[in-house]
Motif scaffolding. Structure first.
Motif, PDB file in Angstrom:
ATOM      1  N   MET A 121       0.855  -1.181   0.000  1.00 31.81           N
ATOM      2  CA  MET A 121       0.000   0.000   0.000  1.00 31.81           C
ATOM      3  C   MET A 121       0.895   1.236   0.000  1.00 31.81           C
ATOM      4  SD  MET A 121      -2.997   1.348   2.545  1.00 31.81           S
ATOM      5  CE  MET A 121      -1.906   2.020   3.789  1.00 31.81           C
ATOM      6  N   ILE A 122       0.572   2.168  -0.870  1.00 29.22           N
ATOM      7  CA  ILE A 122       1.290   3.440  -0.960  1.00 29.22           C
ATOM      8  C   ILE A 122       0.299   4.533  -0.582  1.00 29.22           C
ATOM      9  CG2 ILE A 122       2.667   4.962  -2.433  1.00 29.22           C
ATOM     10  CD1 ILE A 122       3.865   2.106  -2.139  1.00 29.22           C
ATOM     11  N   ARG A 123       0.672   5.369   0.344  1.00 32.06           N
ATOM     12  CA  ARG A 123      -0.222   6.435   0.816  1.00 32.06           C
ATOM     13  C   ARG A 123      -0.127   7.661  -0.091  1.00 32.06           C
ATOM     14  NH1 ARG A 123       1.312   3.672   5.464  1.00 32.06           N
ATOM     15  NH2 ARG A 123      -0.480   3.078   6.744  1.00 32.06           N
ATOM     16  N   LYS A 124      -0.564   7.451  -1.326  1.00 32.74           N
ATOM     17  CA  LYS A 124      -0.639   8.505  -2.337  1.00 32.74           C
ATOM     18  C   LYS A 124      -1.786   8.169  -3.288  1.00 32.74           C
ATOM     19  CE  LYS A 124       2.702  11.241  -1.196  1.00 32.74           C
ATOM     20  NZ  LYS A 124       2.497  12.627  -0.847  1.00 32.74           N
ATOM     21  N   PRO A 125      -2.344   9.175  -3.978  1.00 35.65           N
ATOM     22  CA  PRO A 125      -3.420   8.909  -4.938  1.00 35.65           C
ATOM     23  C   PRO A 125      -2.959   7.988  -6.069  1.00 35.65           C
ATOM     24  CG  PRO A 125      -3.257  11.259  -4.463  1.00 35.65           C
ATOM     25  CD  PRO A 125      -2.054  10.597  -3.840  1.00 35.65           C
ATOM     26  N   VAL A 126      -3.899   7.207  -6.599  1.00 40.93           N
ATOM     27  CA  VAL A 126      -3.577   6.229  -7.633  1.00 40.93           C
ATOM     28  C   VAL A 126      -2.906   6.882  -8.843  1.00 40.93           C
ATOM     29  CG1 VAL A 126      -5.867   6.243  -8.761  1.00 40.93           C
ATOM     30  CG2 VAL A 126      -4.429   4.178  -8.835  1.00 40.93           C
ATOM     31  N   GLU A 127      -3.320   8.083  -9.220  1.00 42.76           N
ATOM     32  CA  GLU A 127      -2.725   8.753 -10.379  1.00 42.76           C
ATOM     33  C   GLU A 127      -1.227   8.981 -10.178  1.00 42.76           C
ATOM     34  OE1 GLU A 127      -5.319  10.046  -8.627  1.00 42.76           O
ATOM     35  OE2 GLU A 127      -7.016   9.846 -10.016  1.00 42.76           O
ATOM     36  N   TYR A 186       1.790  -4.613 -13.508  1.00 40.97           N
ATOM     37  CA  TYR A 186       1.700  -3.710 -12.371  1.00 40.97           C
ATOM     38  C   TYR A 186       0.219  -3.359 -12.252  1.00 40.97           C
ATOM     39  CZ  TYR A 186       6.549  -3.430 -13.822  1.00 40.97           C
ATOM     40  OH  TYR A 186       7.828  -3.749 -14.215  1.00 40.97           O
ATOM     41  N   VAL A 187      -0.394  -3.757 -11.144  1.00 39.01           N
ATOM     42  CA  VAL A 187      -1.826  -3.573 -10.947  1.00 39.01           C
ATOM     43  C   VAL A 187      -2.026  -2.544  -9.833  1.00 39.01           C
ATOM     44  CG1 VAL A 187      -4.002  -4.712 -10.382  1.00 39.01           C
ATOM     45  CG2 VAL A 187      -2.225  -5.965 -11.655  1.00 39.01           C
ATOM     46  N   PHE A 188      -2.863  -1.545 -10.109  1.00 37.89           N
ATOM     47  CA  PHE A 188      -3.088  -0.436  -9.182  1.00 37.89           C
ATOM     48  C   PHE A 188      -4.551  -0.465  -8.732  1.00 37.89           C
ATOM     49  CE2 PHE A 188       0.158   0.447 -12.230  1.00 37.89           C
ATOM     50  CZ  PHE A 188       1.195   0.987 -11.486  1.00 37.89           C
ATOM     51  N   THR A 189      -4.754  -0.513  -7.410  1.00 36.71           N
ATOM     52  CA  THR A 189      -6.098  -0.531  -6.854  1.00 36.71           C
ATOM     53  C   THR A 189      -6.243   0.660  -5.917  1.00 36.71           C
ATOM     54  OG1 THR A 189      -6.118  -2.949  -6.949  1.00 36.71           O
ATOM     55  CG2 THR A 189      -7.767  -1.890  -5.532  1.00 36.71           C
ATOM     56  N   GLU A 190      -7.197   1.526  -6.217  1.00 42.24           N
ATOM     57  CA  GLU A 190      -7.459   2.669  -5.342  1.00 42.24           C
ATOM     58  C   GLU A 190      -8.235   2.180  -4.122  1.00 42.24           C
ATOM     59  OE1 GLU A 190      -8.681   7.034  -6.374  1.00 42.24           O
ATOM     60  OE2 GLU A 190     -10.518   5.832  -6.169  1.00 42.24           O
ATOM     61  N   LEU A 191      -7.623   2.296  -2.945  1.00 40.85           N
ATOM     62  CA  LEU A 191      -8.295   1.910  -1.702  1.00 40.85           C
ATOM     63  C   LEU A 191      -9.124   3.065  -1.172  1.00 40.85           C
ATOM     64  CD1 LEU A 191      -5.332   0.027   0.003  1.00 40.85           C
ATOM     65  CD2 LEU A 191      -7.244  -0.964  -1.294  1.00 40.85           C
ATOM     66  N   PRO A 241      -9.145   7.770  -1.802  1.00 42.72           N
ATOM     67  CA  PRO A 241      -8.538   8.780  -2.674  1.00 42.72           C
ATOM     68  C   PRO A 241      -7.056   9.062  -2.366  1.00 42.72           C
ATOM     69  CG  PRO A 241     -10.739   9.472  -2.071  1.00 42.72           C
ATOM     70  CD  PRO A 241     -10.422   8.234  -1.248  1.00 42.72           C
ATOM     71  N   GLN A 242      -6.590   8.685  -1.182  1.00 39.83           N
ATOM     72  CA  GLN A 242      -5.194   8.941  -0.811  1.00 39.83           C
ATOM     73  C   GLN A 242      -4.368   7.669  -0.602  1.00 39.83           C
ATOM     74  OE1 GLN A 242      -3.525  11.896  -0.736  1.00 39.83           O
ATOM     75  NE2 GLN A 242      -5.401  12.668  -1.673  1.00 39.83           N
ATOM     76  N   ASN A 243      -4.917   6.504  -0.912  1.00 37.78           N
ATOM     77  CA  ASN A 243      -4.210   5.243  -0.695  1.00 37.78           C
ATOM     78  C   ASN A 243      -4.364   4.321  -1.902  1.00 37.78           C
ATOM     79  OD1 ASN A 243      -3.235   5.416   2.174  1.00 37.78           O
ATOM     80  ND2 ASN A 243      -5.419   5.790   2.481  1.00 37.78           N
ATOM     81  N   THR A 244      -3.233   3.814  -2.368  1.00 34.79           N
ATOM     82  CA  THR A 244      -3.208   2.934  -3.533  1.00 34.79           C
ATOM     83  C   THR A 244      -2.507   1.635  -3.164  1.00 34.79           C
ATOM     84  OG1 THR A 244      -3.069   4.863  -4.975  1.00 34.79           O
ATOM     85  CG2 THR A 244      -2.446   2.731  -5.937  1.00 34.79           C
ATOM     86  N   TYR A 245      -3.087   0.524  -3.589  1.00 36.57           N
ATOM     87  CA  TYR A 245      -2.479  -0.791  -3.395  1.00 36.57           C
ATOM     88  C   TYR A 245      -1.867  -1.209  -4.723  1.00 36.57           C
ATOM     89  CZ  TYR A 245      -1.991  -5.421  -1.274  1.00 36.57           C
ATOM     90  OH  TYR A 245      -1.488  -6.580  -0.734  1.00 36.57           O
ATOM     91  N   VAL A 246      -0.567  -1.471  -4.722  1.00 33.98           N
ATOM     92  CA  VAL A 246       0.144  -1.868  -5.931  1.00 33.98           C
ATOM     93  C   VAL A 246       0.514  -3.344  -5.809  1.00 33.98           C
ATOM     94  CG1 VAL A 246       2.146  -1.471  -7.424  1.00 33.98           C
ATOM     95  CG2 VAL A 246       1.167   0.435  -6.129  1.00 33.98           C
ATOM     96  N   THR A 247       0.196  -4.102  -6.849  1.00 36.51           N
ATOM     97  CA  THR A 247       0.601  -5.501  -6.926  1.00 36.51           C
ATOM     98  C   THR A 247       1.423  -5.677  -8.191  1.00 36.51           C
ATOM     99  OG1 THR A 247      -1.452  -6.188  -5.838  1.00 36.51           O
ATOM    100  CG2 THR A 247      -0.193  -7.899  -6.993  1.00 36.51           C
ATOM    101  N   ASP A 254       9.281  -1.240  -1.887  1.00 35.36           N
ATOM    102  CA  ASP A 254       9.774  -0.572  -0.673  1.00 35.36           C
ATOM    103  C   ASP A 254      10.374   0.800  -1.026  1.00 35.36           C
ATOM    104  OD1 ASP A 254       9.025  -2.870   0.709  1.00 35.36           O
ATOM    105  OD2 ASP A 254      11.075  -3.630   0.878  1.00 35.36           O
ATOM    106  N   GLY A 255      11.176   0.820  -2.085  1.00 31.02           N
ATOM    107  CA  GLY A 255      11.779   2.079  -2.524  1.00 31.02           C
ATOM    108  C   GLY A 255      10.741   3.076  -3.004  1.00 31.02           C
ATOM    109  N   LEU A 256       9.738   2.589  -3.736  1.00 29.64           N
ATOM    110  CA  LEU A 256       8.636   3.438  -4.205  1.00 29.64           C
ATOM    111  C   LEU A 256       7.920   4.084  -3.026  1.00 29.64           C
ATOM    112  CD1 LEU A 256       6.479   4.338  -6.388  1.00 29.64           C
ATOM    113  CD2 LEU A 256       5.315   2.181  -5.836  1.00 29.64           C
ATOM    114  N   LYS A 257       7.615   3.282  -2.016  1.00 23.60           N
ATOM    115  CA  LYS A 257       6.900   3.778  -0.831  1.00 23.60           C
ATOM    116  C   LYS A 257       7.694   4.888  -0.137  1.00 23.60           C
ATOM    117  CE  LYS A 257       4.571   2.128   3.340  1.00 23.60           C
ATOM    118  NZ  LYS A 257       3.218   2.487   2.924  1.00 23.60           N
ATOM    119  N   ALA A 258       8.964   4.646   0.093  1.00 23.76           N
ATOM    120  CA  ALA A 258       9.796   5.656   0.764  1.00 23.76           C
ATOM    121  C   ALA A 258       9.883   6.940  -0.059  1.00 23.76           C
ATOM    122  CB  ALA A 258      11.199   5.095   1.015  1.00 23.76           C
ATOM    123  N   TYR A 259      10.024   6.786  -1.365  1.00 23.28           N
ATOM    124  CA  TYR A 259      10.179   7.967  -2.222  1.00 23.28           C
ATOM    125  C   TYR A 259       8.875   8.765  -2.322  1.00 23.28           C
ATOM    126  CZ  TYR A 259      11.345  11.049  -6.012  1.00 23.28           C
ATOM    127  OH  TYR A 259      11.552  12.186  -6.759  1.00 23.28           O
TER     128      TYR A 259
END
Length: 151
Positions: free
Chosen positions: A11-17, A84-89, A91-97, A126-131
């Motif tokens: 999960m990345i705490r950023k909008p899916v876009e 790379y699959v993106f799921t909007e959880l 508006p501010q959280n995206t789940y990437v698989t 992990d790197g994506l999340k931190a960045y």
């Protein structure tokens, strides 16, 4: 070809876009994954990704793009599919698989490839999340195999 699929997710705490763009736009992707790219990902186009610290290069064919939902690619040697699959959880959280499949190896070679790819794609996320969440470049890919490491 076998039906085994490697999966890594986060999960990345950023909008899916914003998360989706991080994989399409090499100006962003080079901040957490590869060091050079010949251009952005576009359906039907092949780009070259480089990891300069390792002298490694990959030709990446983008097979499909569904904005903010899916990037389907083929790359590696031997080539496999990487989705790379993106799921909007929210508006501010995206789940990437990240799903990697289409392996042709067998036995011990397959086991080694599965382990390497699972670890590699987990490190990318992990790197994506931190960045994206904190603006921190952890240099995870560069530090995964330090040149002075004696194995």
């Amino acid at each position: 070809m076998n039906s085994i699929t490697v999966e890594a997710q986060m999960m990345i705490r950023k909008p899916v876009e914003e998360v989706f763009k991080a994989f399409i736009d090499p100006n962003i992707t080079t901040q957490f994954w590869f060091t050079k790219s010949s251009g952005p990902l576009k359906k039907g186009k092949t780009v070259t990704w480089e990891w300069e610290m390792y002298g490694a290069v990959a030709e990446v064919l983008t097979k499909d793009i569904v904005p903010n939902k899916l990037i389907a690619t083929q790359w590696g040697n031997p080539a496999t599919q990487v989705d790379y699959v993106f799921t909007e959880l929210t508006p501010q959280n995206t789940y990437v698989t990240i799903k990697n499949y289409g392996f042709t190896e067998t036995g011990e070679e397959l086991h080694k490839t599965l382990m390497n790819n699972t670890g590699g794609f987990t490190t990318v996320l992990d790197g994506l999340k931190a960045y994206l969440e904190h603006g921190i470049q952890l240099n995870l890919i560069a530090d995964k195999f330090p040149q002075n490491l004696k194995q």
